[in-house]
Design a protein around this motif. Structure first.
Motif, PDB file in Angstrom:
ATOM      1  N   LEU A  12     -54.530 -31.422 -38.512  1.00  0.00           N
ATOM      2  CA  LEU A  12     -55.502 -32.421 -38.070  1.00  0.00           C
ATOM      3  C   LEU A  12     -56.861 -31.751 -37.983  1.00  0.00           C
ATOM      4  N   ASN A  13     -57.811 -32.225 -38.794  1.00  0.00           N
ATOM      5  CA  ASN A  13     -59.163 -31.688 -38.751  1.00  0.00           C
ATOM      6  C   ASN A  13     -59.166 -30.171 -38.973  1.00  0.00           C
ATOM      7  N   GLY A  14     -58.274 -29.708 -39.852  1.00  0.00           N
ATOM      8  CA  GLY A  14     -58.232 -28.297 -40.219  1.00  0.00           C
ATOM      9  C   GLY A  14     -57.435 -27.399 -39.300  1.00  0.00           C
ATOM     10  N   ILE A  15     -56.815 -27.972 -38.242  1.00  0.00           N
ATOM     11  CA  ILE A  15     -56.041 -27.194 -37.266  1.00  0.00           C
ATOM     12  C   ILE A  15     -54.599 -27.709 -37.256  1.00  0.00           C
ATOM     13  N   VAL A  16     -53.624 -26.796 -37.296  1.00  0.00           N
ATOM     14  CA  VAL A  16     -52.213 -27.197 -37.228  1.00  0.00           C
ATOM     15  C   VAL A  16     -51.867 -27.560 -35.787  1.00  0.00           C
ATOM     16  N   VAL A  59     -43.613 -42.811 -26.954  1.00  0.00           N
ATOM     17  CA  VAL A  59     -44.546 -41.814 -26.423  1.00  0.00           C
ATOM     18  C   VAL A  59     -44.894 -40.794 -27.503  1.00  0.00           C
ATOM     19  N   ILE A  60     -46.196 -40.527 -27.656  1.00  0.00           N
ATOM     20  CA  ILE A  60     -46.696 -39.514 -28.586  1.00  0.00           C
ATOM     21  C   ILE A  60     -47.433 -38.469 -27.773  1.00  0.00           C
ATOM     22  N   TYR A  61     -47.015 -37.233 -27.893  1.00  0.00           N
ATOM     23  CA  TYR A  61     -47.840 -36.220 -27.260  1.00  0.00           C
ATOM     24  C   TYR A  61     -48.134 -35.081 -28.220  1.00  0.00           C
ATOM     25  N   TYR A  62     -49.363 -34.610 -28.115  1.00  0.00           N
ATOM     26  CA  TYR A  62     -49.827 -33.509 -28.947  1.00  0.00           C
ATOM     27  C   TYR A  62     -50.646 -32.569 -28.073  1.00  0.00           C
ATOM     28  N   GLU A  63     -50.694 -31.319 -28.479  1.00  0.00           N
ATOM     29  CA  GLU A  63     -51.476 -30.348 -27.729  1.00  0.00           C
ATOM     30  C   GLU A  63     -52.771 -30.068 -28.483  1.00  0.00           C
ATOM     31  N   GLN A  64     -53.855 -30.068 -27.735  1.00  0.00           N
ATOM     32  CA  GLN A  64     -55.195 -29.995 -28.316  1.00  0.00           C
ATOM     33  C   GLN A  64     -55.439 -28.637 -28.991  1.00  0.00           C
ATOM     34  N   ARG A  65     -56.431 -28.574 -29.819  1.00  0.00           N
ATOM     35  CA  ARG A  65     -56.744 -27.351 -30.573  1.00  0.00           C
ATOM     36  C   ARG A  65     -56.807 -26.124 -29.651  1.00  0.00           C
ATOM     37  N   THR A  77     -65.794 -20.383 -30.626  1.00  0.00           N
ATOM     38  CA  THR A  77     -66.825 -21.388 -30.350  1.00  0.00           C
ATOM     39  C   THR A  77     -66.437 -22.779 -30.860  1.00  0.00           C
ATOM     40  N   GLU A  78     -65.305 -22.879 -31.574  1.00  0.00           N
ATOM     41  CA  GLU A  78     -64.933 -24.156 -32.193  1.00  0.00           C
ATOM     42  C   GLU A  78     -64.188 -25.067 -31.214  1.00  0.00           C
ATOM     43  N   TYR A  79     -64.825 -25.271 -30.076  1.00  0.00           N
ATOM     44  CA  TYR A  79     -64.314 -26.177 -29.055  1.00  0.00           C
ATOM     45  C   TYR A  79     -65.475 -27.045 -28.568  1.00  0.00           C
ATOM     46  N   SER A  80     -65.297 -28.337 -28.603  1.00  0.00           N
ATOM     47  CA  SER A  80     -66.297 -29.258 -28.068  1.00  0.00           C
ATOM     48  C   SER A  80     -65.634 -30.622 -27.930  1.00  0.00           C
ATOM     49  N   ILE A  81     -66.243 -31.489 -27.137  1.00  0.00           N
ATOM     50  CA  ILE A  81     -65.736 -32.860 -27.013  1.00  0.00           C
ATOM     51  C   ILE A  81     -65.746 -33.539 -28.373  1.00  0.00           C
ATOM     52  N   ASP A  82     -66.810 -33.334 -29.135  1.00  0.00           N
ATOM     53  CA  ASP A  82     -66.897 -33.965 -30.459  1.00  0.00           C
ATOM     54  C   ASP A  82     -65.740 -33.538 -31.359  1.00  0.00           C
ATOM     55  N   LEU A  83     -65.393 -32.255 -31.349  1.00  0.00           N
ATOM     56  CA  LEU A  83     -64.285 -31.771 -32.173  1.00  0.00           C
ATOM     57  C   LEU A  83     -62.952 -32.340 -31.692  1.00  0.00           C
ATOM     58  N   LEU A  84     -62.765 -32.441 -30.379  1.00  0.00           N
ATOM     59  CA  LEU A  84     -61.526 -33.010 -29.839  1.00  0.00           C
ATOM     60  C   LEU A  84     -61.397 -34.486 -30.221  1.00  0.00           C
ATOM     61  N   ILE A  85     -62.512 -35.191 -30.240  1.00  0.00           N
ATOM     62  CA  ILE A  85     -62.509 -36.596 -30.652  1.00  0.00           C
ATOM     63  C   ILE A  85     -62.172 -36.712 -32.140  1.00  0.00           C
ATOM     64  N   GLY A 217     -65.877 -23.024 -24.301  1.00  0.00           N
ATOM     65  CA  GLY A 217     -66.484 -23.745 -25.407  1.00  0.00           C
ATOM     66  C   GLY A 217     -67.121 -25.052 -24.978  1.00  0.00           C
ATOM     67  N   LEU A 218     -66.459 -25.760 -24.075  1.00  0.00           N
ATOM     68  CA  LEU A 218     -67.016 -27.024 -23.586  1.00  0.00           C
ATOM     69  C   LEU A 218     -68.298 -26.792 -22.793  1.00  0.00           C
ATOM     70  N   GLN A 219     -68.359 -25.669 -22.079  1.00  0.00           N
ATOM     71  CA  GLN A 219     -69.578 -25.338 -21.340  1.00  0.00           C
ATOM     72  C   GLN A 219     -70.718 -24.979 -22.289  1.00  0.00           C
ATOM     73  N   GLN A 220     -70.371 -24.301 -23.379  1.00  0.00           N
ATOM     74  CA  GLN A 220     -71.392 -23.870 -24.339  1.00  0.00           C
ATOM     75  C   GLN A 220     -71.849 -25.003 -25.257  1.00  0.00           C
ATOM     76  N   ASN A 221     -70.979 -26.008 -25.407  1.00  0.00           N
ATOM     77  CA  ASN A 221     -71.299 -27.132 -26.297  1.00  0.00           C
ATOM     78  C   ASN A 221     -71.185 -28.460 -25.533  1.00  0.00           C
ATOM     79  N   PRO A 222     -72.041 -28.663 -24.549  1.00  0.00           N
ATOM     80  CA  PRO A 222     -71.931 -29.883 -23.731  1.00  0.00           C
ATOM     81  C   PRO A 222     -72.292 -31.132 -24.526  1.00  0.00           C
TER      82      PRO A 222
END
Length: 294
Positions: A12-16, A59-65, A77-85, A217-222
């Motif tokens: 998903l979005n380049g991440i397994v 029920v669908i559950y997945y673990e975030q990047r 640094t590849e963590y942000s709300i935008d990337l999670l969305i 990452g979330l702090q660095q990319n608000p």
């Protein structure tokens, strides 16, 4: 795709990503679970409340990047709300369904609101369990006062010394977390310390570690526009579930979210702190099921 029970690995979005489907035989609108942390995983949730939820729901559950059993990004640094969305949008496409319900706990509740704000047509209903607003000062205040209310005299004196230094809220918050030991964290998160011990046993059993990269990452990319100012723009029917002893996010944060949203309701759990799914599982399951049916 036809939803079938089991564990999956999907890019998903380049991440397994690690994904699990349970309760597909119920043929309901899929309920997608979003874990907290930031940087946590579903291991405890998977072994406690999910069997109750999946007895009636798909029920669908997945673990975030970078979390749990999901692949870590190549760069910290590849963590942000935008990337999670964007990751969620890829999950939605992979599921190939018309709509999903969301259940986000702790930071997952905040993420659920971000997803619904960005992709309203994908979402049916939203459930928030002890949701956070991690970048807000009030959320830091809740945890600062929460620690002071539960720690012993020696730890309290150390925390009082921090308060007397006239630091910023963020500096005070960080100093408190540096002082906090596992006992203090359990007292913050749980009203029933027997359940806190069981939770910690499951944490250890999982061998899954929160690297801290997500939070950093979330702090660095608000986000450019804080969520609290966008809550009025979310129209979905929303259930907020909060333990009255929740000292981590708690009634203040849930009240703000409930006040700002157009179509929400709040249910209190009178014997729970931050995890009513563990401290009052039967009521938790019943409340979720009734909300999704109605």
């Amino acid at each position: 795709m036809e939803l079938k029970n089991g564990e999956y690995k999907a890019v998903l979005n380049g991440i397994v990503h690690w994904i699990k489907i349970d309760g597909s035989q119920n043929n309901t609108v899929p309920l997608v679970l979003l874990h907290g942390g930031p940087g946590g995983n579903h291991y405890v949730f998977e072994r406690t409340i999910v069997p109750l939820l999946s007895s009636e729901r798909t029920v669908i559950y997945y673990e975030q990047r970078g979390c749990g059993r999901t692949e870590k990004p190549s760069e910290e640094t590849e963590y942000s709300i935008d990337l999670l969305i964007e990751d969620f949008a890829a999950l939605f496409k992979w599921l190939d369904v018309k709509k999903v319900d969301l259940l986000g706990y702790s930071f997952g509740g905040e993420l659920a609101l971000e997803i619904a704000h960005n992709f309203p047509m994908m979402i049916n209903k939203i459930i928030l369990s002890g949701p956070s607003l991690i970048d807000s000062k009030i959320n830091k205040f809740v945890q600062i006062t929460g620690f002071c209310s539960v720690v012993g005299n020696e730890m309290y004196k150390q925390m009082e010394d921090v308060l007397n230094k006239n630091l910023t809220i963020a500096e005070t918050y960080n100093a408190f977390w540096e002082l906090a030991d596992s006992k203090s964290v359990d007292l913050l998160l749980f009203q029933n310390q027997d359940i806190a011990r069981r939770n910690r046993e499951l944490w250890e059993e999982s061998n899954l570690v929160n690297t801290g990269h997500m939070f950093k990452g979330l702090q660095q990319n608000p986000v450019k526009r804080p969520l609290i100012g966008r809550l009025k723009e979310i129209d979905h029917q929303t259930l907020i579930m909060t333990g009255v002893f929740d000292r981590n996010t708690g009634i203040p944060i849930s009240t703000i979210i409930n006040r700002e949203m157009k179509n929400s309701e709040m249910v209190l759990f009178h014997h729970s702190a931050h995890f009513p799914d563990l401290e009052e599982p039967e009521k938790y399951n019943r409340t979720v099921q009734m909300f999704l049916i109605n």
